[in-house]
Design an enzyme around this catalytic site. Sequence first.
Site, mmCIF file in Angstrom:
data_model
loop_
_atom_site.group_PDB
_atom_site.id
_atom_site.type_symbol
_atom_site.label_atom_id
_atom_site.label_comp_id
_atom_site.label_asym_id
_atom_site.label_seq_id
_atom_site.Cartn_x
_atom_site.Cartn_y
_atom_site.Cartn_z
ATOM 1 N N TYR A 143 31.080 55.275 17.609
ATOM 2 C CA TYR A 143 29.897 55.294 17.828
ATOM 3 C C TYR A 143 30.341 53.814 18.706
ATOM 4 C CZ TYR A 143 24.662 55.893 17.612
ATOM 5 O OH TYR A 143 23.156 55.703 18.382
ATOM 6 N N ASP A 144 29.478 53.455 17.711
ATOM 7 C CA ASP A 144 29.913 51.409 18.315
ATOM 8 C C ASP A 144 30.179 51.228 19.494
ATOM 9 O OD1 ASP A 144 28.551 51.893 15.697
ATOM 10 O OD2 ASP A 144 29.130 49.881 14.542
ATOM 11 N N GLU A 145 31.888 52.012 19.327
ATOM 12 C CA GLU A 145 32.184 50.789 20.344
ATOM 13 C C GLU A 145 32.800 52.217 21.445
ATOM 14 O OE1 GLU A 145 33.599 48.316 20.398
ATOM 15 O OE2 GLU A 145 34.752 48.199 18.971
ATOM 16 N N GLY A 203 24.214 51.926 -1.593
ATOM 17 C CA GLY A 203 24.272 50.388 -2.100
ATOM 18 C C GLY A 203 23.039 49.658 -2.642
ATOM 19 N N THR A 208 18.552 46.161 5.289
ATOM 20 C CA THR A 208 16.908 46.285 5.653
ATOM 21 C C THR A 208 17.929 47.264 7.188
ATOM 22 O OG1 THR A 208 17.000 44.514 7.215
ATOM 23 C CG2 THR A 208 16.237 44.723 4.849
ATOM 24 N N ARG A 209 16.262 47.412 8.050
ATOM 25 C CA ARG A 209 16.174 48.298 9.113
ATOM 26 C C ARG A 209 14.555 47.788 9.806
ATOM 27 N NH1 ARG A 209 20.824 48.420 8.432
ATOM 28 N NH2 ARG A 209 22.868 50.315 8.491
ATOM 29 N N ARG A 274 19.172 44.611 9.900
ATOM 30 C CA ARG A 274 18.707 44.626 11.439
ATOM 31 C C ARG A 274 17.330 44.400 12.043
ATOM 32 N NH1 ARG A 274 20.502 50.521 12.623
ATOM 33 N NH2 ARG A 274 23.129 49.429 12.760
HETATM 34 P P1 NAD Z 1 20.114 63.562 18.526
HETATM 35 O O1 NAD Z 1 21.483 64.089 17.157
HETATM 36 O O2 NAD Z 1 18.803 63.905 17.789
HETATM 37 O O3 NAD Z 1 20.009 64.006 20.084
HETATM 38 C C1 NAD Z 1 21.051 63.902 20.680
HETATM 39 C C2 NAD Z 1 21.678 65.166 21.870
HETATM 40 O O4 NAD Z 1 22.399 64.947 22.835
HETATM 41 C C3 NAD Z 1 21.379 66.264 20.268
HETATM 42 O O5 NAD Z 1 20.531 67.503 21.344
HETATM 43 C C4 NAD Z 1 22.689 67.099 21.000
HETATM 44 O O6 NAD Z 1 23.269 68.353 20.739
HETATM 45 C C5 NAD Z 1 23.388 66.014 22.826
HETATM 46 N N1 NAD Z 1 24.643 66.766 22.729
HETATM 47 C C6 NAD Z 1 25.750 65.615 22.578
HETATM 48 N N2 NAD Z 1 26.747 65.577 21.993
HETATM 49 C C7 NAD Z 1 26.169 66.420 23.464
HETATM 50 C C8 NAD Z 1 27.824 66.796 25.060
HETATM 51 N N3 NAD Z 1 28.778 65.917 24.414
HETATM 52 N N4 NAD Z 1 27.081 67.068 25.740
HETATM 53 C C9 NAD Z 1 25.668 67.514 25.945
HETATM 54 N N5 NAD Z 1 24.465 67.539 24.943
HETATM 55 C C10 NAD Z 1 24.883 66.401 23.793
HETATM 56 O O7 NAD Z 1 19.156 61.551 18.330
HETATM 57 P P2 NAD Z 1 19.201 61.086 19.098
HETATM 58 O O8 NAD Z 1 18.209 60.275 17.465
HETATM 59 O O9 NAD Z 1 17.280 62.697 19.854
HETATM 60 O O10 NAD Z 1 19.400 60.288 19.669
HETATM 61 C C11 NAD Z 1 18.643 60.469 21.572
HETATM 62 C C12 NAD Z 1 20.201 59.144 21.956
HETATM 63 O O11 NAD Z 1 19.585 57.663 21.329
HETATM 64 C C13 NAD Z 1 21.455 59.660 21.544
HETATM 65 O O12 NAD Z 1 22.545 58.658 22.327
HETATM 66 C C14 NAD Z 1 21.542 57.865 20.288
HETATM 67 O O13 NAD Z 1 22.656 56.951 20.601
HETATM 68 C C15 NAD Z 1 20.590 56.881 20.930
HETATM 69 N N6 NAD Z 1 20.089 56.561 20.144
HETATM 70 C C16 NAD Z 1 18.737 57.296 19.602
HETATM 71 C C17 NAD Z 1 18.509 56.250 18.475
HETATM 72 C C18 NAD Z 1 17.377 56.865 17.293
HETATM 73 O O14 NAD Z 1 17.034 55.845 16.308
HETATM 74 N N7 NAD Z 1 17.053 57.782 16.964
HETATM 75 C C19 NAD Z 1 18.738 55.018 17.587
HETATM 76 C C20 NAD Z 1 19.852 54.364 18.740
HETATM 77 C C21 NAD Z 1 20.418 54.704 19.808
HETATM 78 N N1 UDP Z 2 20.759 55.049 4.025
HETATM 79 C C1 UDP Z 2 20.397 55.399 2.164
HETATM 80 N N2 UDP Z 2 20.678 56.739 1.939
HETATM 81 C C2 UDP Z 2 21.053 57.987 2.634
HETATM 82 C C3 UDP Z 2 20.810 57.613 3.898
HETATM 83 C C4 UDP Z 2 20.761 56.278 4.177
HETATM 84 O O1 UDP Z 2 20.115 54.572 1.634
HETATM 85 O O2 UDP Z 2 20.043 58.820 2.069
HETATM 86 C C5 UDP Z 2 21.133 53.812 4.552
HETATM 87 C C6 UDP Z 2 21.829 53.184 4.998
HETATM 88 O O3 UDP Z 2 22.712 53.078 3.449
HETATM 89 C C7 UDP Z 2 21.548 52.370 5.765
HETATM 90 C C8 UDP Z 2 20.280 52.661 6.140
HETATM 91 O O4 UDP Z 2 19.298 53.694 5.136
HETATM 92 O O5 UDP Z 2 21.756 51.236 5.301
HETATM 93 C C9 UDP Z 2 20.081 53.450 7.615
HETATM 94 O O6 UDP Z 2 20.525 54.246 7.207
HETATM 95 P P1 UDP Z 2 20.986 55.524 8.775
HETATM 96 O O7 UDP Z 2 21.902 56.480 8.209
HETATM 97 O O8 UDP Z 2 19.396 55.668 8.909
HETATM 98 O O9 UDP Z 2 21.111 55.100 9.918
HETATM 99 P P2 UDP Z 2 21.834 53.599 10.086
HETATM 100 O O10 UDP Z 2 20.694 52.322 11.133
HETATM 101 O O11 UDP Z 2 23.479 53.355 9.437
HETATM 102 O O12 UDP Z 2 22.636 54.554 12.121
#
Ligand code: NAD
Ligand code: UDP
Length: 313
Positions: A143-145, A203, A208-209, A274
């Site tokens: 995901y990150d990379e 943990g 934090t978030r 974070r």
């Molecule tokens: P989500 O999983 O609810 O939504 C992702 C959507 O993308 C889903 O509807 C899934 O079916 C679709 N999808 C996945 N792979 C696909 C593919 N190969 N082709 C077509 N559709 C595909 O997640 P979200 O929280 O709504 O996140 C949306 C975007 O925002 C993502 O790119 C995510 O990385 C980014 N984002 C979200 C958060 C957050 O906290 N919600 C934080 C950082 C980044």
């Molecule tokens: N976490 C938790 N219990 C849960 C789900 C997540 O303690 O049921 C913690 C997790 O280890 C992380 C933070 O909550 O430290 C946020 O996790 P999340 O999966 O929501 O997203 P992330 O920011 O890690 O991508």
Amino acid sequence: MQTLVTGGAGFLGSHLCERLLKDGHEVICLDNFYSGRRANIAHLRSHPNFEVIRHDIVSPILLEVDRIYSLACPASPVHYQYNPVKTIKTSVMGTINMLGLAKRVKARILLASTSEVYGDPQEHPQRETYWGHVNPIGVRSCYDEGKRVAECLMMDYHRQNNVDIRIVRIFNTYGPRMAIDDGRVVSNFCVAALRGEDLEIHGDGRQTRSFAYVDDLIDGMVRMMETEGITGPINIGNPDEFTILELASMAIEIAGTGSKLKFSPTRPDDPMRRRPDITLARKYLNWQPKTPLKVGLAATIEHFRKQLGLVPG
Ligand code: NAD
Ligand code: UDP
């Protein structure tokens, strides 16, 4: 304006489609329904300006559009780690396909990047100039990379082909319409608290978030798309920082069921702190979040109360 939203049936994507329809756009929602659901967009299906395409962005597609919001990618660690190879293909090949489309039809494209590009950050709060601290071979790196490559592709298509790009780095966002089984911390805690079950803390819970409410986030994203003369990356998130223990107590208090906590081992490479620096969002987008966690969490708990059938409606 013809607007494509990839990942439009997901949590953020469905809120974005709704907002864009309200703003008068013609919206094409594209999704492969991996973590998205038809129920998220069911209320939009009868809108005359709304269209849904089932498609996987790993394969190219040609559509005549003016704007592309590139959100398709699973975002919950549970979902993106289930099939990590697919996750990185989605970010890399999917972003290449969307940039190819943007180049061909001269559309403006916005990438939903993430605070995860900062990894387990050693700078706090995180500014856009920070290059991050990411394990390239860990279980989160698909995901990150993937997102780091997606940002690189955006910048290179911009520099090499003059594609009109926007990059937002989204910090943890929550709100109504998260799936019950989404697996992220806010939905897990709300659902467990409402059911009176133990909340599982990975943990010691002192990590934090900083949680942003979905409506605030969508507003920031739309502002970014429609602001001239910037590419980003720009952080969008709520700078109020909470420990996971604080979040758990708040969820239990609002749900009012007296749930307890249970502790399990820290997840590998779990970022310890974070918090976004949103100076750039304030300056260039005239944006800042409006919804305090307590208010947003209460609305989210109400949503899950209905989803779980605990109140009529
Ligand atoms: P989500 O999983 O609810 O939504 C992702 C959507 O993308 C889903 O509807 C899934 O079916 C679709 N999808 C996945 N792979 C696909 C593919 N190969 N082709 C077509 N559709 C595909 O997640 P979200 O929280 O709504 O996140 C949306 C975007 O925002 C993502 O790119 C995510 O990385 C980014 N984002 C979200 C958060 C957050 O906290 N919600 C934080 C950082 C980044
Ligand atoms: N976490 C938790 N219990 C849960 C789900 C997540 O303690 O049921 C913690 C997790 O280890 C992380 C933070 O909550 O430290 C946020 O996790 P999340 O999966 O929501 O997203 P992330 O920011 O890690 O991508």
